[in-house]
Design a protein around this motif. Structure first.
Motif, PDB file in Angstrom:
ATOM      1  N   LEU A   8       0.840  -1.244  -0.015  1.00  0.00           N
ATOM      2  CA  LEU A   8      -0.061   0.004   0.016  1.00  0.00           C
ATOM      3  C   LEU A   8       0.948   1.354  -0.120  1.00  0.00           C
ATOM      4  CD1 LEU A   8      -2.794  -1.213   2.638  1.00  0.00           C
ATOM      5  CD2 LEU A   8      -2.677  -1.346   0.125  1.00  0.00           C
ATOM      6  N   SER A   9       2.005   1.162   0.598  1.00  0.00           N
ATOM      7  CA  SER A   9       3.088   2.236   0.420  1.00  0.00           C
ATOM      8  C   SER A   9       4.455   1.516   1.041  1.00  0.00           C
ATOM      9  CB  SER A   9       2.413   3.383   1.932  1.00  0.00           C
ATOM     10  OG  SER A   9       2.700   2.784   3.077  1.00  0.00           O
ATOM     11  N   PRO A  10       5.683   2.529   0.956  1.00  0.00           N
ATOM     12  CA  PRO A  10       6.578   1.913   1.292  1.00  0.00           C
ATOM     13  C   PRO A  10       6.679   1.303   2.745  1.00  0.00           C
ATOM     14  CG  PRO A  10       6.951   4.043   0.109  1.00  0.00           C
ATOM     15  CD  PRO A  10       5.434   3.957   0.561  1.00  0.00           C
ATOM     16  N   ARG A 113       8.758  -2.840   8.043  1.00  0.00           N
ATOM     17  CA  ARG A 113      10.200  -2.095   7.969  1.00  0.00           C
ATOM     18  C   ARG A 113      10.357  -1.625   6.514  1.00  0.00           C
ATOM     19  NH1 ARG A 113      13.136  -2.894  12.338  1.00  0.00           N
ATOM     20  NH2 ARG A 113      12.604  -4.701  13.653  1.00  0.00           N
ATOM     21  N   PRO A 114      10.567  -0.269   6.177  1.00  0.00           N
ATOM     22  CA  PRO A 114      10.767   0.067   4.963  1.00  0.00           C
ATOM     23  C   PRO A 114      11.878  -0.445   4.404  1.00  0.00           C
ATOM     24  CG  PRO A 114      11.200   1.958   6.254  1.00  0.00           C
ATOM     25  CD  PRO A 114      10.512   0.738   7.350  1.00  0.00           C
ATOM     26  N   LEU A 298       8.434   6.746   7.485  1.00  0.00           N
ATOM     27  CA  LEU A 298       8.200   6.466   8.820  1.00  0.00           C
ATOM     28  C   LEU A 298       6.874   5.766   8.730  1.00  0.00           C
ATOM     29  CD1 LEU A 298       9.412  10.011  10.563  1.00  0.00           C
ATOM     30  CD2 LEU A 298      10.482   7.468  10.080  1.00  0.00           C
ATOM     31  N   PRO A 299       6.622   4.752   9.287  1.00  0.00           N
ATOM     32  CA  PRO A 299       5.538   3.984   9.579  1.00  0.00           C
ATOM     33  C   PRO A 299       4.437   5.010  10.388  1.00  0.00           C
ATOM     34  CG  PRO A 299       7.190   2.557   9.927  1.00  0.00           C
ATOM     35  CD  PRO A 299       7.808   3.708   9.660  1.00  0.00           C
ATOM     36  N   GLU A 300       3.601   5.420  10.035  1.00  0.00           N
ATOM     37  CA  GLU A 300       2.586   6.134  10.812  1.00  0.00           C
ATOM     38  C   GLU A 300       2.225   5.800  12.163  1.00  0.00           C
ATOM     39  OE1 GLU A 300       0.810   9.545  12.462  1.00  0.00           O
ATOM     40  OE2 GLU A 300       2.188   9.497  10.586  1.00  0.00           O
ATOM     41  N   GLU A 346      10.460  14.653  18.154  1.00  0.00           N
ATOM     42  CA  GLU A 346      11.415  13.720  18.835  1.00  0.00           C
ATOM     43  C   GLU A 346      10.958  12.173  18.453  1.00  0.00           C
ATOM     44  OE1 GLU A 346      10.915  14.929  22.904  1.00  0.00           O
ATOM     45  OE2 GLU A 346      12.082  16.687  22.594  1.00  0.00           O
ATOM     46  N   ALA A 347       9.568  12.021  18.521  1.00  0.00           N
ATOM     47  CA  ALA A 347       8.982  10.827  18.504  1.00  0.00           C
ATOM     48  C   ALA A 347       9.305  10.123  17.054  1.00  0.00           C
ATOM     49  CB  ALA A 347       7.888  10.461  18.536  1.00  0.00           C
ATOM     50  N   GLU A 348       9.368  11.064  15.838  1.00  0.00           N
ATOM     51  CA  GLU A 348       9.738  10.761  14.695  1.00  0.00           C
ATOM     52  C   GLU A 348      11.323  10.238  14.468  1.00  0.00           C
ATOM     53  OE1 GLU A 348       8.500  13.988  12.317  1.00  0.00           O
ATOM     54  OE2 GLU A 348       6.416  13.282  11.957  1.00  0.00           O
TER      55      GLU A 348
END
Length: 459
Positions: A8-10, A113-114, A298-300, A346-348
């Motif tokens: 669906l996405s990376p 995991r991308p 980044l996985p949301e 910071e989380a990202e």
């Protein structure tokens, strides 16, 4: 069982799974046994009712629900392993079809995991501070050692910076007593900064028996963030007298015979500490350089979970009262919106760091030995003031043992990256990392050579 994967996405996939009913026979058998134990049917002992009787009594739907709820997690993991999908976070599962007697179909959307391509680590270049040791720093270490052997004597004068005082404290907010902020006979070194803001200024110049009142914001408890009228009463004033820094002191306080030998040893300790600081600075700068030059989708949902965890930890000290927490932020000159934005940034960064280091660890086939895991557990146990056994028990109960393992592995990955990067001090000298990471082992040497041969593309 049949399974397919849609990207669906990376960072997110949909797994389509179809399970023939023939494969669900063990699940049906367990479902019948479980349901037979839960219901009482006249004419049959507990657990002995036949399947058809159970279905007539409970309905086929109840049996199917039991089978599906048990089968889906196992079949999901089977599909993940078969398709070699590297999942992250919790899956979103939807049952799309139950063709009774034929097949069960469901879909799973989950973060993955991308694919990450990291640069050649030898291309990373950073500069760190020089290791410089001054006589003043050695003197400061010597004074701290002398202070451990010092004696406290009464001072017949007002308190000064550095004195040791015994004090009583009380506080009120809008005329209401604050019991949590009251104490008697508290020992305190003036100027240490270990108590509430403004107390040093109130104590300095006060003699034994004198009281002073000042205003300061409370940082914890029911009145956190509010201005309080704080009264401090000095009960006694003492000064610490230090022994002379001579050969006699060196013999008493160390294994050395002379003060010069002791000074040399303290200089070596300061040097080692500064090399450690230099290594930490290099580690942090290399990591920053790596993150800046590496693209990572980044996985949301993973980022969202990290944000949620950090928000939970932030308000925990305020009994999860958002109003109190917002008041505290205002007292620090920050809005909740600013805090939330900073927390998300910071989380990202934290998620990106984990994904990159995991990719490097995979590419270099890094493992964690039992000894390395034990050392980390002992270190963490000491930090939290508990025994290693208790720390392990808590980690098991909270499901954190895997996180500890992953953290050690990421640390090894980062150490490998730093060793391969070009790190020089401000004077242009290469930095030795043995003080921070220990000597290179033959296995690490081989991994480094393999990593230097080509850039790593990790999945």
């Amino acid at each position: 069982m049949k399974s397919t994967v849609e990207h669906l996405s990376p960072t997110r996939v949909r797994i389509n799974v179809e399970v023939p009913f023939d494969e669900l026979k063990p699940n049906f058998d367990r479902a019948y046994r479980k349901l037979a134990q839960q219901v009482r049917i006249p004419g049959f002992r507990p657990g002995k009712a036949p399947a058809k009787v159970l279905e007539n009594r409970l309905g086929r739907g109840v049996v199917l629900d039991e089978v599906v709820n048990e089968a889906i997690p196992a079949k999901y993991m089977e599909a993940v392993n078969a398709e070699e999908v590297r999942t992250l976070g919790r899956p979103d599962i939807e049952v799309t079809k139950i063709e009774d007697g034929d097949h069960l179909a469901f879909t799973v959307e989950v973060d993955v995991r991308p694919e990450i391509t990291v640069p050649a680590f030898g291309e990373l270049s950073v500069t760190v501070d020089d290791v410089e040791i001054t006589d003043e720093e050695v003197d400061r270490q010597l004074d701290e050692l002398r202070a451990r052997f010092g004696t406290l004597t009464g001072a017949n004068r007002p308190a000064e910076d550095g004195d040791f005082v015994s004090i009583d404290l009380s506080a009120t907010v809008d005329g209401e007593d604050v019991p949590d902020a009251s104490t008697t006979g508290l020992s305190y070194q003036v100027g240490s900064g270990e108590l509430i803001e403004g107390i040093d200024e109130a104590i300095i110049g006060s003699s034994a028996g004198e009281s002073k009142t000042f205003v300061s914001k409370l940082v914890a408890g029911e009145f956190a963030g509010k201005d309080a009228d704080i009264t401090v009463t000095v009960q006694s004033v003492k000064v610490r007298e230090l022994p002379e820094a001579d050969d006699e002191f060196a013999q008493m306080a160390s294994e050395f015979d002379t003060i010069d030998e002791l000074r040399d040893n303290l200089r070596e300790r300061v040097s080692m500490a500064k090399k450690m600081q230099q290594g930490v600075q290099a580690r942090d700068k290399v990591l920053e350089a790596l993150l800046e030059t590496t693209e990572v989708p980044l996985p949301e949902t993973v980022v969202g979970a990290e944000v949620e965890m950090r928000a939970h930890d932030a308000v925990h000290a305020f009994d999860h009262d958002d109003a109190k927490f917002n008041e505290f932020l205002e007292s620090q000159g920050q809005t909740r919106e600013q805090f939330d934005a900073d927390m998300r940034t910071e989380a990202e960064k934290a998620v990106k760091t984990q994904l990159v280091l995991d990719s490097v660890a995979d590419a270099e086939n890094l493992t964690v030995s039992d000894q390395e895991l034990t050392e980390r557990i002992i270190y963490q146990a000491q930090r939290f003031g508990v025994s290693p056994d208790e720390y392990v028990q808590r980690a098991q109960q909270s499901g954190q043992l895997g996180a500890i393992f992953a953290d050690v592995r990421r640390g090894k990955a980062l150490a490998s990256i730093v060793r391969q990067a070009t790190v020089t001090d401000a004077s242009g000298n290469s930095v030795d990392f043995d003080a921070l990471f220990g000597p290179v082992t033959p296995a690490e040497d081989t991994a480094t050579e393999n990593a230097e041969a080509e850039p790593a593309e990790a999945k």
